[in-house]
Design a protein around this motif. Structure first.
Motif, mmCIF file in Angstrom:
data_model
loop_
_atom_site.group_PDB
_atom_site.id
_atom_site.type_symbol
_atom_site.label_atom_id
_atom_site.label_comp_id
_atom_site.label_asym_id
_atom_site.label_seq_id
_atom_site.Cartn_x
_atom_site.Cartn_y
_atom_site.Cartn_z
ATOM 1 N N ARG A 85 0.768 -1.115 0.100
ATOM 2 C CA ARG A 85 0.080 0.153 -0.095
ATOM 3 C C ARG A 85 0.850 1.333 0.025
ATOM 4 N NH1 ARG A 85 -3.094 -3.399 3.181
ATOM 5 N NH2 ARG A 85 -2.548 -2.470 5.142
ATOM 6 N N HIS A 86 2.164 1.361 0.645
ATOM 7 C CA HIS A 86 3.022 2.293 0.590
ATOM 8 C C HIS A 86 3.426 2.560 -0.720
ATOM 9 C CE1 HIS A 86 6.261 5.170 1.989
ATOM 10 N NE2 HIS A 86 6.938 4.242 1.341
ATOM 11 N N ALA A 89 0.839 4.173 -2.789
ATOM 12 C CA ALA A 89 1.035 5.844 -2.404
ATOM 13 C C ALA A 89 1.920 6.663 -2.819
ATOM 14 C CB ALA A 89 0.777 5.910 -0.936
ATOM 15 N N GLU A 90 3.201 5.932 -2.864
ATOM 16 C CA GLU A 90 4.310 6.613 -3.759
ATOM 17 C C GLU A 90 4.095 6.696 -4.974
ATOM 18 O OE1 GLU A 90 7.896 4.487 -2.528
ATOM 19 O OE2 GLU A 90 8.151 5.975 -1.073
#
Length: 98
Positions: A85-86, A89-90
């Motif tokens: 998920r990170h 987002a990035e």
């Protein structure tokens, strides 16, 4: 390159929804869940590659598939699911989708 093509082919051959369904029911659920998590890892890795290549739409699709698999086959709070998920987002930041 060849490794990227092979990874992409392998992930296309595996039906993510099958892993998700089998991970929730019946005999072999642990094995199926582990295979689903491995597939999610491959999808996440391919997403990283596509992001580096500037192919953001493909990367987003791969990260989304990986995230869904991680959530089903591990848990939403597993370290791999959080990292995926990170990465998503990035990617949104890199693509300018704040």
């Amino acid at each position: 390159g060849a490794a990227s093509d092979l990874l992409e082919w392998a992930t296309e051959q595996l039906d993510a929804s099958r892993f998700a369904a089998e991970a929730q029911a019946g005999e072999g659920a642990k094995v199926t869940a582990r295979l689903g998590a491995l597939l999610a890892g491959a999808l996440n890795s391919l997403g990283l590659l596509r992001k580096q290549q500037g192919r953001f739409a493909e990367a987003q699709s791969l990260y989304t598939r990986a995230s869904s698999l991680y959530d089903t086959c591990t848990s939403t709070s597993s370290p791999d699911a959080v990292v995926c998920r990170h990465n998503l987002a990035e990617l949104a930041l890199a693509a300018g989708d704040e």
